[in-house]
Design a protein around this motif. Structure first.
Motif, PDB file in Angstrom:
ATOM      1  N   GLU A 104       0.383  -1.122   0.088  1.00  0.00           N
ATOM      2  CA  GLU A 104       0.043   0.083  -0.358  1.00  0.00           C
ATOM      3  C   GLU A 104       0.947   1.470  -0.009  1.00  0.00           C
ATOM      4  O   GLU A 104       0.117   2.260  -0.156  1.00  0.00           O
ATOM      5  CB  GLU A 104      -1.053  -0.063   0.974  1.00  0.00           C
ATOM      6  N   LEU A 105       1.866   1.159   0.161  1.00  0.00           N
ATOM      7  CA  LEU A 105       3.030   2.155   0.157  1.00  0.00           C
ATOM      8  C   LEU A 105       3.597   2.798  -1.132  1.00  0.00           C
ATOM      9  O   LEU A 105       3.505   4.331  -1.000  1.00  0.00           O
ATOM     10  CB  LEU A 105       4.126   1.736   1.204  1.00  0.00           C
ATOM     11  N   PRO A 106       3.562   2.411  -2.275  1.00  0.00           N
ATOM     12  CA  PRO A 106       4.194   2.431  -2.988  1.00  0.00           C
ATOM     13  C   PRO A 106       3.585   3.575  -3.899  1.00  0.00           C
ATOM     14  O   PRO A 106       4.002   4.264  -4.605  1.00  0.00           O
ATOM     15  CB  PRO A 106       5.173   0.946  -4.056  1.00  0.00           C
ATOM     16  N   PRO A 107       2.062   3.209  -3.807  1.00  0.00           N
ATOM     17  CA  PRO A 107       1.317   3.899  -4.998  1.00  0.00           C
ATOM     18  C   PRO A 107       1.490   5.022  -4.367  1.00  0.00           C
ATOM     19  O   PRO A 107       1.411   6.628  -5.240  1.00  0.00           O
ATOM     20  CB  PRO A 107       0.224   3.676  -4.604  1.00  0.00           C
ATOM     21  N   ASN A 108       1.618   5.415  -3.111  1.00  0.00           N
ATOM     22  CA  ASN A 108       2.015   6.795  -2.445  1.00  0.00           C
ATOM     23  C   ASN A 108       3.416   7.242  -2.240  1.00  0.00           C
ATOM     24  O   ASN A 108       3.055   8.924  -1.827  1.00  0.00           O
ATOM     25  CB  ASN A 108       1.386   6.633  -0.717  1.00  0.00           C
TER      26      ASN A 108
ATOM     27  N   ILE B  66       9.888   5.811  -5.370  1.00  0.00           N
ATOM     28  CA  ILE B  66      11.053   4.151  -4.203  1.00  0.00           C
ATOM     29  C   ILE B  66      10.381   2.977  -5.708  1.00  0.00           C
ATOM     30  O   ILE B  66       9.588   2.886  -5.161  1.00  0.00           O
ATOM     31  CB  ILE B  66      10.155   4.744  -3.138  1.00  0.00           C
ATOM     32  N   GLY B  67      11.829   1.797  -5.403  1.00  0.00           N
ATOM     33  CA  GLY B  67      11.845   1.136  -5.336  1.00  0.00           C
ATOM     34  C   GLY B  67      11.443   0.181  -4.660  1.00  0.00           C
ATOM     35  O   GLY B  67      11.401   0.336  -3.244  1.00  0.00           O
ATOM     36  N   PRO B  68      11.133  -1.508  -5.032  1.00  0.00           N
ATOM     37  CA  PRO B  68      10.396  -1.977  -3.671  1.00  0.00           C
ATOM     38  C   PRO B  68      11.589  -2.080  -2.518  1.00  0.00           C
ATOM     39  O   PRO B  68      11.657  -2.591  -1.228  1.00  0.00           O
ATOM     40  CB  PRO B  68       9.964  -3.221  -4.509  1.00  0.00           C
ATOM     41  N   ASN B  69      12.801  -2.369  -3.085  1.00  0.00           N
ATOM     42  CA  ASN B  69      14.659  -3.197  -2.121  1.00  0.00           C
ATOM     43  C   ASN B  69      14.750  -2.305  -1.657  1.00  0.00           C
ATOM     44  O   ASN B  69      14.587  -1.799  -0.314  1.00  0.00           O
ATOM     45  CB  ASN B  69      14.988  -2.964  -3.355  1.00  0.00           C
TER      46      ASN B  69
ATOM     47  N   GLU C 161      14.598  -2.182   2.570  1.00  0.00           N
ATOM     48  CA  GLU C 161      15.391  -1.739   3.268  1.00  0.00           C
ATOM     49  C   GLU C 161      14.950   0.199   4.401  1.00  0.00           C
ATOM     50  O   GLU C 161      15.187  -0.330   5.719  1.00  0.00           O
ATOM     51  CB  GLU C 161      16.382  -0.870   2.654  1.00  0.00           C
ATOM     52  N   ARG C 162      14.336   0.377   4.117  1.00  0.00           N
ATOM     53  CA  ARG C 162      14.082   1.244   4.778  1.00  0.00           C
ATOM     54  C   ARG C 162      13.037   1.374   6.346  1.00  0.00           C
ATOM     55  O   ARG C 162      12.824   1.626   7.045  1.00  0.00           O
ATOM     56  CB  ARG C 162      13.286   3.044   4.165  1.00  0.00           C
ATOM     57  N   LEU C 163      12.223   0.661   5.914  1.00  0.00           N
ATOM     58  CA  LEU C 163      11.717  -0.208   6.690  1.00  0.00           C
ATOM     59  C   LEU C 163      12.246  -1.172   7.900  1.00  0.00           C
ATOM     60  O   LEU C 163      11.787  -1.062   8.254  1.00  0.00           O
ATOM     61  CB  LEU C 163       9.666  -1.255   5.802  1.00  0.00           C
ATOM     62  N   ARG C 164      12.724  -1.840   7.419  1.00  0.00           N
ATOM     63  CA  ARG C 164      13.773  -2.636   8.183  1.00  0.00           C
ATOM     64  C   ARG C 164      14.474  -1.887   9.360  1.00  0.00           C
ATOM     65  O   ARG C 164      15.023  -1.769  10.038  1.00  0.00           O
ATOM     66  CB  ARG C 164      14.658  -3.142   7.329  1.00  0.00           C
ATOM     67  N   THR C 165      15.484  -0.807   8.272  1.00  0.00           N
ATOM     68  CA  THR C 165      16.223   0.475   9.430  1.00  0.00           C
ATOM     69  C   THR C 165      14.882   0.562  10.471  1.00  0.00           C
ATOM     70  O   THR C 165      15.403   1.220  11.368  1.00  0.00           O
ATOM     71  CB  THR C 165      16.994   1.215   8.707  1.00  0.00           C
ATOM     72  N   LEU C 166      13.945   1.280  10.232  1.00  0.00           N
ATOM     73  CA  LEU C 166      13.022   1.833  10.994  1.00  0.00           C
ATOM     74  C   LEU C 166      12.627   0.358  12.172  1.00  0.00           C
ATOM     75  O   LEU C 166      12.721   1.954  12.977  1.00  0.00           O
ATOM     76  CB  LEU C 166      11.497   2.370  10.039  1.00  0.00           C
TER      77      LEU C 166
END
Length: 232
Positions: free
Chosen positions: A51-55, A59-62, A66-71
């Motif tokens: 649900e995040l990429p359309p907004n 941004i690419g999926p990888n 990575e950003r979600l993993r860091t957070l």
């Protein structure tokens, strides 16, 4: 040379600023490109990965993963089950992540002054109106009475409620009848917040509608710091 930390500091294998400074430590967690916009989406509400990429066009999926993993590793967000879907997972803010709401909203309000006509060619979302209203509120200019204001931005509804000297913003309609009802498309709403367009001009052009008690309208306008007309 910069140092490397794990746990509460930078991710293992990632370089930090090598400074004993809270701002530097915070930027190690949220200062990367796209991270603040991911947090913006999660301030609106929990979201699945897809649900995040359309907004977040571009941004690419990888990179998103990575950003979600860091957070997640820093305890800013977490995964939890989707109600009614035993296999589904959503990302949501933790208590630590919620601490970012006020500074992110303040940054969003500050950034409105840099919006331009060129930016208006980009995407806009009705949900961003939910955050825009929160960013525009001046807590020193709250109405001296309890009342609610309903905003209909695009196909979304949210309500600002003032009660006992406190203000609350919630998605959907409030329990009490609103003193005023404001309607606008997302682009017009953001233009007004950025002072690219005055509420009066938006009403004249049909991009904004306001129905309700005229005195309540004035109180709401003052609370949202819109009482000063635009310079053009």
């Amino acid at each position: 040379m910069t140092s490397q930390r794990t746990g509460g500091g930078a991710m293992a294998g990632k370089r930090d600023y090598g400074q004993f400074c809270g701002l530097a430590a915070g930027l190690t967690v949220i200062g990367e490109r796209w991270t603040m916009l991911i947090l913006r989406e999660l301030l609106i509400g929990p979201a699945r990965f897809n649900e995040l990429p359309p907004n977040l066009p571009g941004i690419g999926p990888n990179l998103l993963a990575e950003r979600l993993r860091t957070l997640t590793e820093h305890g800013v967000i977490e995964q939890h089950a989707v109600p009614g879907d035993g296999r589904g997972k959503q990302y949501r803010l933790t208590e630590r992540g919620e601490q970012l709401r006020e500074p992110i909203l303040a940054l969003a309000h500050w950034g409105m002054q840099f919006l331009s006509e060129e930016d208006s060619a980009g995407i806009s979302r009705a949900e961003w109106g939910f955050l825009a209203v929160q960013a525009m509120i001046s807590t020193s200019d709250l109405p001296d009475r309890d009342e609610s204001y309903e905003f209909r931005v695009g196909d979304r509804v949210f309500t600002v409620e003032v009660a006992d000297g406190q203000v609350h913003v919630r998605r959907g309609s409030g329990e009490l009848p609103p003193a005023i009802v404001v309607g606008a498309d997302p682009e017009t709403f953001i233009r007004i917040g950025a002072r690219m367009l005055s509420p009066f001009d938006a009403i004249i052009t049909g991009g904004l509608t306001i129905d309700g008690d005229p005195d309540a309208i004035q109180r709401c306008v003052r609370m949202l710091r819109l009482s000063t007309t635009t310079d053009g």
